[in-house]
Design an enzyme around this catalytic site. Structure first.
Site, PDB file in Angstrom:
ATOM      1  N   CYS A 133      -5.639   6.083   7.672  1.00  0.00           N
ATOM      2  CA  CYS A 133      -4.809   5.119   7.159  1.00  0.00           C
ATOM      3  C   CYS A 133      -3.820   4.481   7.993  1.00  0.00           C
ATOM      4  O   CYS A 133      -2.774   5.256   8.239  1.00  0.00           O
ATOM      5  CB  CYS A 133      -4.422   5.646   5.824  1.00  0.00           C
ATOM      6  SG  CYS A 133      -3.309   4.466   4.812  1.00  0.00           S
ATOM      7  N   GLY A 134      -3.840   3.196   8.268  1.00  0.00           N
ATOM      8  CA  GLY A 134      -3.093   2.793   9.272  1.00  0.00           C
ATOM      9  C   GLY A 134      -1.722   2.413   8.786  1.00  0.00           C
ATOM     10  O   GLY A 134      -0.619   2.757   9.449  1.00  0.00           O
ATOM     11  N   ASN A 145       0.943  -1.177  -0.113  1.00  0.00           N
ATOM     12  CA  ASN A 145       0.016  -0.105   0.080  1.00  0.00           C
ATOM     13  C   ASN A 145       0.852   1.120  -0.105  1.00  0.00           C
ATOM     14  O   ASN A 145       1.517   1.472   0.912  1.00  0.00           O
ATOM     15  CB  ASN A 145      -0.869  -0.011   1.293  1.00  0.00           C
ATOM     16  CG  ASN A 145      -1.881   1.030   1.233  1.00  0.00           C
ATOM     17  OD1 ASN A 145      -2.568   1.349   2.480  1.00  0.00           O
ATOM     18  ND2 ASN A 145      -2.430   1.529   0.277  1.00  0.00           N
ATOM     19  N   CYS A 170      -4.500  -2.626   3.683  1.00  0.00           N
ATOM     20  CA  CYS A 170      -5.117  -1.473   4.358  1.00  0.00           C
ATOM     21  C   CYS A 170      -5.096  -1.657   5.811  1.00  0.00           C
ATOM     22  O   CYS A 170      -5.617  -2.613   6.375  1.00  0.00           O
ATOM     23  CB  CYS A 170      -6.672  -1.477   3.748  1.00  0.00           C
ATOM     24  SG  CYS A 170      -7.581  -0.213   4.744  1.00  0.00           S
ATOM     25  N   GLN A 226      -2.194   6.851  -1.842  1.00  0.00           N
ATOM     26  CA  GLN A 226      -2.779   7.866  -1.356  1.00  0.00           C
ATOM     27  C   GLN A 226      -1.302   8.969  -1.129  1.00  0.00           C
ATOM     28  O   GLN A 226      -0.211   8.416  -1.127  1.00  0.00           O
ATOM     29  CB  GLN A 226      -3.339   7.504  -0.052  1.00  0.00           C
ATOM     30  CG  GLN A 226      -4.498   6.919   0.239  1.00  0.00           C
ATOM     31  CD  GLN A 226      -5.166   6.306   1.548  1.00  0.00           C
ATOM     32  OE1 GLN A 226      -4.199   5.531   1.989  1.00  0.00           O
ATOM     33  NE2 GLN A 226      -6.285   6.434   1.658  1.00  0.00           N
TER      34      GLN A 226
END
Length: 270
Positions: free
Chosen positions: A75-76, A15, A213, A49
Site C-alpha cells: 500500500c503506497g 485513503n 491508492c 486499512q
C-alpha cells in the site's frame, strides 16, 4: 478482558489508516481480528486499512490488513504515512520499510513531500490471465475500453483505461473479485489519461472503492508508460490530491503528501 492500545490515524489523499506499533500489542492477539475491529467505521476507529509496524536494526517492517481482516501485500499511501510518522517521532529522513519480502526506500523531504521508491514492476506473472480472457470479460459487460493491462508491483493490479460511471466501477470491481479470472482477487484501477495526467479511481480488493491508492497509482503510471499514454514525470490525480510519478532506471518513484489526523487509545475487548 479489556486492553488499551495506542494508535495513530493518518491519511494519504483521503485513503485512511490506523497505525499501531507492534511493541504495544500482546503476542496473544489475533492481529487479523484486531485490525477488522479497529477498521470498522461504526464500532471501531474506522479506516481503509490497519497497519502494524515494527522497528528493526536499520529498517521497519509493516503488515497491512484490509477492513475484512485479510492481508494486503502493498500500500503506497500507507508507506508514505508510516514514513512521515517515523520522521515525526525520530527525525529520520531516509527510511527503509519492508513489506513482505520487498524493501522500499522512503525519503521525507518535508512533512508533506514524501517519496517512495517502489522498485520495478512486472507485466508477466503466473496470476495474470490471458489477454483474450480479459477482453472477453470486457465484452460480456459491454465495456467501452481504450486498453487493459495487468501489472504486478508487489500486489496484483488490473488497469482499465476507460471512462466509466461510479456505479459501473463498483459492479466491475466486485465482479473481478470472483475466481473466474483472478484466483486471489485483484485491485482494479479505472484510469483516464489527459495531458500526461492519469485521473484514477481504484477498487481495492478487501476494501472496495477508496479515495486514493498509492500502489494503484504506481501500477497505472507503469502501464501508461508501457502503452505510451504518458511519459515521465507524470501526475496521478485523485479526488483529494495528486501524486507525482517518475521512472528512474526501471524503478517507479512516487511522491506525495501524508496527513496526520490523531493519536488515541483503542479499547480492545478480547
Amino acid at each position: 478482558m479489556i486492553n488499551k492500545i495506542n494508535f495513530v490515524k493518518m491519511h494519504g489523499l483521503g485513503n485512511d489508516f490506523v497505525i499501531v506499533n507492534k511493541r504495544d500489542l500482546a503476542t496473544s492477539y489475533n492481529l487479523s481480528h484486531l485490525a477488522k475491529n479497529m477498521a470498522d467505521r461504526h464500532t471501531g476507529i474506522g479506516c481503509d486499512q490497519c497497519i502494524i509496524y515494527e522497528e528493526n536494526n536499520d529498517f521497519y517492517t509493516m503488515i497491512i490488513y484490509n477492513i475484512d481482516g485479510s492481508s494486503a501485500k502493498l500500500c503506497g499511501n500507507a508507506i508514505r504515512c508510516l514514513a512521515k510518522l517515523i520522521y515525526l517521532d525520530t527525525g529520520k529522513q531516509n527510511i527503509t520499510v519492508m513489506v513482505g519480502k520487498k524493501k522500499l526506500l522512503c525519503n521525507v523531504k518535508a512533512a508533506n513531500k514524501i517519496s517512495v521508491n517502489v522498485g520495478n514492476v512486472s507485466f508477466n506473472e503466473t496470476w495474470m490471465p490471458s489477454r483474450d480472457k480479459i477482453w472477453k470479460f470486457a465484452e460480456r459487460y459491454m465495456l467501452d475500453l481504450k486498453e487493459m493491462l495487468c501489472v504486478d508491483i508487489g500486489n496484483p493490479h488490473l488497469i482499465i483505461f476507460s471512462k466509466l460511471e461510479p456505479q459501473d466501477k463498483t459492479i466491475i470491481g466486485q465482479k473481478l473479485q470472483a475466481k473466474e479470472l483472478f484466483a486471489d482477487g485483484v485491485n482494479v484501477n479505472f484510469a483516464e489519461v489527459k495531458d500526461n495526467k492519469i485521473y484514477l479511481s481504484v477498487w481495492e480488493r478487501g476494501a472496495g472503492l477508496t479515495l486514493a491508492c498509492g500502489s494503484g497509482a504506481c501500477a497505472s503510471f507503469a502501464a501508461g508508460l508501457k502503452l505510451g499514454f504518458v511519459h515521465s514525470p507524470s501526475t496521478v490525480v485523485f479526488e483529494y490530491g495528486n501524486l507525482i510519478m517518475r521512472e528512474e532506471d526501471g524503478n517507479i518513484i512516487m511522491q506525495g503528501a501524508a496527513t496526520f489526523v490523531m493519536r488515541g487509545e483503542y479499547y480492545y475487548e478480547k
